[in-house]
Enzyme design. Structure first.
Site, short mmCIF file in Angstrom:
data_model
loop_
_atom_site.label_atom_id
_atom_site.label_comp_id
_atom_site.label_asym_id
_atom_site.label_seq_id
_atom_site.Cartn_x
_atom_site.Cartn_y
_atom_site.Cartn_z
N LYS A 1 0.86 -1.19 0.00
CA LYS A 1 0.00 0.00 0.00
C LYS A 1 0.89 1.23 0.00
O LYS A 1 2.04 1.19 0.48
CB LYS A 1 -0.91 0.02 1.23
CG LYS A 1 -2.20 0.77 1.01
CD LYS A 1 -3.20 -0.02 0.19
CE LYS A 1 -4.52 0.72 0.07
NZ LYS A 1 -5.54 -0.08 -0.65
N ASP B 1 -7.03 4.31 -5.12
CA ASP B 1 -7.59 4.21 -3.77
C ASP B 1 -8.30 5.54 -3.52
O ASP B 1 -8.55 6.30 -4.46
CB ASP B 1 -6.49 3.94 -2.74
CG ASP B 1 -7.05 3.44 -1.41
OD1 ASP B 1 -7.26 4.26 -0.51
OD2 ASP B 1 -7.29 2.22 -1.27
#
Length: 453
Positions: free
Chosen positions: A111, A151
């Site tokens: 991430k 995201d």
């Protein structure tokens, strides 16, 4: 040495450790794997200097947490939001590792992102930020190394700018980002995938636990939070199937419809979000039947709800809101967001499930929202083969992946719910199932590769 607090990561780790307790008691050799897997393989942090429209330099912090590559290249989104910090990205990368394992595809976990806020910025400012951000990140990613995606705050525009910067820096066109445009390597239904996949997962839960609340019935009441891609396409799929959507929300408040949203209203929300508007702006236009509640999430606003689908951000369902949902008759809570419920809320849902055959059945985001990264994995496969599958092909593969993920969670939950099995007839814990199944797959791959023994 006392380490700095990382509350979001500590919450995710505590959830995993709690779920794994019965499995580790029976298989104590895996305790070493748990000790190792919680430490990321690599954490990158860098500065991002970009120029605003007034010609002034601005600086933000950039991150990439490359958590685990035992199952494949690091895979996970890039979040652009002022709240981004190392704790949040570690929790997201940690969750992503096990989520990706549950898809059955060859993807590790990672991430990244920045505390940059795209809201209120011009396209030129966002482009300059993306170019600066990629001028450091490109050294650490690649189609066989680390494949980022979108995201919160990172949509099609940002992915395009990031991909263009990488292509120019490396002088190569490769599938090193997912969520790309359809005419330059993207996949059909990628924007829809998380929301659609969530509903495909929930349909299995309904068939097993409460068929009376099938989504083909307008009497089935569904509460959804958020108003971005995940929430929009979750709502659209519910409407396509025939259920009733009662709510959407954003960071400013919630928009409730007593009679249910229509597809036309969802389309208005999508257009509003593209221009950076808030749901409050729609109230006057929509008129009777829609009410806006400033500063409130949907969960305590609804007198009756059967299915609750958090789709905004982490920890968006508190203990008090969980109590309100239970009082409103909720039977299924499935996360479209990552770690959408607080620890206290999850504890209430799990206690309801284990003590009552008709209690609340909770699905954690690492299982129920894995459709998004699953289609990202399918996009990677298409890029590698230099081809594009049809919408129908991708959707069929997504349905199959979500069905397999559900079955894996159900089987592992039936075996490893431990004392939480509770009364006769209680449903197995999908939380335990997702955590145990994902952990075993990652841990076994790490052991076979010599990461622990």
């Amino acid at each position: 040495m006392v380490l700095p607090r990382e509350p979001e990561f500590e919450q995710a780790l505590n959830e995993l450790e709690t779920s794994l307790a019965p499995f580790l008691a029976a298989n104590p050799e895996y305790k070493k794997a748990l000790e190792i897997v919680q430490v990321p393989e690599r954490v990158l942090q860098f500065r991002v200097v970009w120029e605003d429209d007034q010609g002034h330099p601005q600086v933000n912090r950039g991150f990439r947490v490359q958590y685990n590559s035992a199952l494949g290249p690091y895979k996970g989104g890039l979040r652009l939001h002022p709240s981004v910090n190392l704790s949040i990205l570690k929790f997201l990368g940690f969750e992503q590792t096990f989520k990706n394992a549950l898809t059955g595809l060859s993807m590790g976990g990672g991430k990244g992102g920045s505390d940059f806020d795209p809201k209120g910025k011009s396209d030129s400012e966002i482009r300059r930020f993306c170019v600066s951000f990629m001028s450091e990140l490109f050294r650490h990613i690649g189609q066989d190394t680390d494949v980022p995606a979108g995201d919160i705050g990172t949509g099609a525009r940002e992915i395009g700018f990031l991909f263009g910067a990488y292509r120019r820096l490396r002088n190569e066109f490769t599938g090193m980002l997912t969520g790309k445009g359809l005419n330059w390597g993207g996949s059909f239904i990628r924007p829809e995938a998380t929301g659609y996949g969530l509903i495909y997962y929930v349909e299995h839960m309904i068939a097993h636990a409460c068929p009376e609340y099938s989504l083909d019935k307008p009497t089935t009441l569904v509460a959804i939070s958020g108003s971005g891609n995940v929430a929009q396409y979750t709502a659209i799929k519910v409407l396509e199937l025939g259920g009733t959507v009662l709510s959407l929300s954003d960071s400013k408040g919630s928009l409730i419809s007593e009679k249910g949203y229509t597809r036309q209203v969802i389309d208005k929300v999508a257009a509003l979000k593209l221009r950076g508007g808030t749901l409050e702006e729609l109230v006057a236009e929509l008129g009777e039947g829609y009410t806006y509640h400033a500063g409130k999430r949907p969960w305590a606003l609804l007198p009756q709800v059967h299915i609750a689908l958090p789709g905004a951000t982490q920890n968006e369902v508190s203990k008090e809101e969980a109590e309100a949902l239970i009082k409103a008759g909720v039977r299924i809570v499935a996360e479209g967001s990552n770690m959408g419920c607080t620890e206290e809320a999850v504890a209430l849902f799990e206690a309801s499930r284990s003590s009552n055959p008709k209690g609340v059945w909770y699905a954690p985001g690492k299982a129920s929202n894995c459709g998004g990264v699953a289609v990202s994995g399918l996009e990677m496969a298409q890029n590698s083969q230099r081809l594009a599958w049809s919408t129908q092909e991708v959707d069929a593969k997504l349905k199959s992946i979500m069905a397999e993920c559900y079955n894996i969670c159900l089987d592992a939950g039936s075996k490893w719910s431990g004392e939480a099995k509770g009364v006769d007839g209680a449903l197995p814990s999908l939380l335990s199932g997702a955590n145990v199944a994902g952990f075993i797959k990652v841990a076994d791959a790490m052991r076979e590769q010599g990461d622990w023994w």
